[in-house]
Design an enzyme around this catalytic site. Sequence first.
Site, short mmCIF file in Angstrom:
data_model
loop_
_atom_site.label_atom_id
_atom_site.label_comp_id
_atom_site.label_asym_id
_atom_site.label_seq_id
_atom_site.Cartn_x
_atom_site.Cartn_y
_atom_site.Cartn_z
CB SER A 9 -32.57 22.29 -42.96
OG SER A 9 -32.08 21.21 -42.22
CD GLU A 45 -31.29 17.73 -39.19
OE1 GLU A 45 -32.03 17.14 -38.15
OE2 GLU A 45 -30.22 17.25 -39.21
CE1 TYR A 49 -32.41 25.21 -38.03
CE2 TYR A 49 -32.38 22.54 -38.78
CZ TYR A 49 -31.87 23.82 -38.89
OH TYR A 49 -31.41 24.29 -40.12
P1 NAP Z 1 -24.87 29.73 -38.50
O1 NAP Z 1 -23.69 29.66 -39.03
O2 NAP Z 1 -25.52 29.25 -37.47
O3 NAP Z 1 -25.44 31.15 -38.86
C1 NAP Z 1 -26.82 31.63 -38.60
C2 NAP Z 1 -26.88 33.04 -38.71
O4 NAP Z 1 -28.16 33.47 -38.10
C3 NAP Z 1 -26.08 33.76 -38.12
O5 NAP Z 1 -25.42 34.99 -38.50
C4 NAP Z 1 -26.56 34.19 -36.60
O6 NAP Z 1 -26.07 35.46 -36.00
C5 NAP Z 1 -27.81 34.47 -37.37
N1 NAP Z 1 -29.34 34.53 -36.38
C6 NAP Z 1 -29.53 33.76 -35.28
N2 NAP Z 1 -30.58 34.07 -34.71
C7 NAP Z 1 -31.05 35.06 -35.42
C8 NAP Z 1 -31.92 36.23 -35.22
N3 NAP Z 1 -32.70 36.01 -34.02
N4 NAP Z 1 -32.29 37.22 -36.16
C9 NAP Z 1 -31.31 37.32 -37.00
N5 NAP Z 1 -30.35 36.60 -37.44
C10 NAP Z 1 -30.20 35.42 -36.35
O7 NAP Z 1 -25.69 28.63 -39.94
P2 NAP Z 1 -25.57 28.42 -41.63
O8 NAP Z 1 -24.85 27.08 -41.35
O9 NAP Z 1 -24.62 29.55 -41.79
O10 NAP Z 1 -26.80 28.15 -42.01
C11 NAP Z 1 -27.55 29.17 -42.69
C12 NAP Z 1 -28.84 29.01 -42.81
O11 NAP Z 1 -28.91 27.94 -43.39
C13 NAP Z 1 -29.50 28.74 -41.58
O12 NAP Z 1 -30.80 29.24 -41.37
C14 NAP Z 1 -29.62 27.20 -41.30
O13 NAP Z 1 -30.78 26.65 -40.37
C15 NAP Z 1 -29.76 26.55 -42.67
N6 NAP Z 1 -29.22 25.30 -43.01
C16 NAP Z 1 -27.88 25.28 -42.87
C17 NAP Z 1 -27.40 23.93 -43.24
C18 NAP Z 1 -25.95 23.44 -42.98
O14 NAP Z 1 -25.73 22.41 -43.06
N7 NAP Z 1 -25.01 24.55 -42.53
C19 NAP Z 1 -28.27 22.87 -43.85
C20 NAP Z 1 -29.59 23.36 -44.08
C21 NAP Z 1 -30.05 24.71 -43.81
P3 NAP Z 1 -24.93 35.58 -34.94
O15 NAP Z 1 -23.76 35.32 -35.75
O16 NAP Z 1 -25.07 36.54 -34.41
O17 NAP Z 1 -25.11 34.42 -34.16
P1 GDP Z 2 -27.31 18.24 -37.80
O1 GDP Z 2 -27.32 17.16 -38.92
O2 GDP Z 2 -27.92 19.51 -38.31
O3 GDP Z 2 -28.12 17.83 -36.58
O4 GDP Z 2 -25.79 18.55 -37.83
P2 GDP Z 2 -24.75 18.09 -36.42
O5 GDP Z 2 -23.39 18.49 -36.88
O6 GDP Z 2 -25.00 18.73 -35.28
O7 GDP Z 2 -24.98 16.72 -36.31
C1 GDP Z 2 -24.85 15.55 -37.20
C2 GDP Z 2 -24.99 14.30 -36.66
O8 GDP Z 2 -23.87 14.26 -35.81
C3 GDP Z 2 -26.18 14.17 -35.63
O9 GDP Z 2 -26.68 12.89 -36.15
C4 GDP Z 2 -25.63 14.13 -34.40
O10 GDP Z 2 -26.42 13.32 -33.43
C5 GDP Z 2 -24.32 13.45 -34.60
N1 GDP Z 2 -23.21 13.85 -33.43
C6 GDP Z 2 -22.63 12.93 -32.69
N2 GDP Z 2 -21.91 13.41 -31.94
C7 GDP Z 2 -22.01 14.77 -31.85
C8 GDP Z 2 -21.84 15.91 -31.22
O11 GDP Z 2 -21.00 15.93 -30.31
N3 GDP Z 2 -21.99 17.07 -31.59
C9 GDP Z 2 -22.90 17.34 -32.68
N4 GDP Z 2 -23.41 18.64 -33.04
N5 GDP Z 2 -23.50 16.19 -33.24
C10 GDP Z 2 -23.01 15.07 -33.02
#
Ligand code: NAP
Ligand code: GDP
Length: 347
Positions: free
Chosen positions: A135, A137, A158
């Site tokens: 990520s 992050e 995280y």
């Molecule tokens: P998400 O919608 O939160 O999905 C997370 C998945 O992980 C869900 O299927 C969840 O299952 C599963 N999970 C949670 N805890 C688990 C455990 N203990 N064992 C096995 N599976 C588990 O996340 P996403 O947005 O699709 O992101 C996919 C991956 O990319 C994650 O690793 C995230 O950290 C990473 N990532 C995401 C972004 C982004 O912007 N979306 C950016 C960079 C990296 P449940 O459905 O049962 O909760």
């Molecule tokens: P992140 O980049 O993985 O933390 O994705 P998020 O969508 O959770 O947050 C993106 C940014 O939005 C972060 O800087 C948060 O502090 C900001 N933010 C502001 N208000 C909110 C809120 O109500 N919920 C979340 N999730 N983020 C917020």
Amino acid sequence: MSRSALITGITGQDGSYLAELLVSKSYEVHGLIRRASTFNTERIDHLYGDPHLSGVPIRLHYGDLSDGTGLRRVLELVKPDEVYNLGAQSHVRVSFDQPEYTADVVATGTLRLLEALRDYIATSGKQVRFYQAGSSEMFGAALPPQNEKTPFHPRSPYAVSKVAAHYFVQNYREAYGMFLCNGILFNHESPRRGETFVTRKITRALGRIKLGLQEKLYLGNLEAKRDWGFAGDYVQAMWLMLQQDQPDDYVVSTGESYSVRDFLESAFNYVDLKWQDYVEIDKRYFRPSEVDFLMGDSSKARQKLGWKPCVNFDSLLKMMVDHDLELAKREKTLINAGHKVICGGRW
Ligand code: NAP
Ligand code: GDP
């Protein structure tokens, strides 16, 4: 013979898009699913069906990244050619409330899967390719634009856990010659994004506000800037990484950055509303340490993988708002029919 893939996190946003992509490429797709007391397959219901029937495109297996023995069993059963590790406690704010759990699933969970995979490769003699969902992050406080050479400065449990997973992957690649890739993906969104992430929280509330189902939207820091792309584009990059001759690490991003305030303003403008009339700031949505400015330089992925994003900020935003207006219409129909619908209030 079709190739087989195992996806952890298949029920999540990215897992659902990746499963669609792999099914479209005729993979045999397997997913790890957590046992829950309620159904948690909403994002993949269109791909999943009764396993007694033939022709169901994906197969699901109970498992959890906290359970190494189960991971081993699933690998032996599925015999995958490719493994995509997308499973995670993926919410930054929640990771401050549940740091140990987050580290266990995100960091140690990745290690468990790598260990299981190392043994599976040794006993089966099969070369399995592995993708790790890293990520942006991890860059945290590092100045933009961030690329593969930018030093990490994680700002949440995280992010620290993702950094650990990233280095576990690099170490296993160097130590055991395994085909392991780290994707460093900047934020990516879609109509399937979890409803507590800021973009979806905004578009979901906006749909309800527009239809008169909700009065206020409570948010935290509006000044944070993110490089937001479309999840459907980003899963293509994951797949491309595993099709290369050599394993490597890649940043995946649009190269454009907008503030939460920009997103809010554009989304409300799109439906002819003024966000200032509806949004209030609630301190509980602020993070103990914030990531202020993410903007990725994905030149390497563009050159080596031939990848580029197809959906820009405006199209992504409209796609999400249009979708959530439709959802709000359906909710309104339910409410008019006497159903109770609960919304808002979560991170
Ligand atoms: P998400 O919608 O939160 O999905 C997370 C998945 O992980 C869900 O299927 C969840 O299952 C599963 N999970 C949670 N805890 C688990 C455990 N203990 N064992 C096995 N599976 C588990 O996340 P996403 O947005 O699709 O992101 C996919 C991956 O990319 C994650 O690793 C995230 O950290 C990473 N990532 C995401 C972004 C982004 O912007 N979306 C950016 C960079 C990296 P449940 O459905 O049962 O909760
Ligand atoms: P992140 O980049 O993985 O933390 O994705 P998020 O969508 O959770 O947050 C993106 C940014 O939005 C972060 O800087 C948060 O502090 C900001 N933010 C502001 N208000 C909110 C809120 O109500 N919920 C979340 N999730 N983020 C917020």
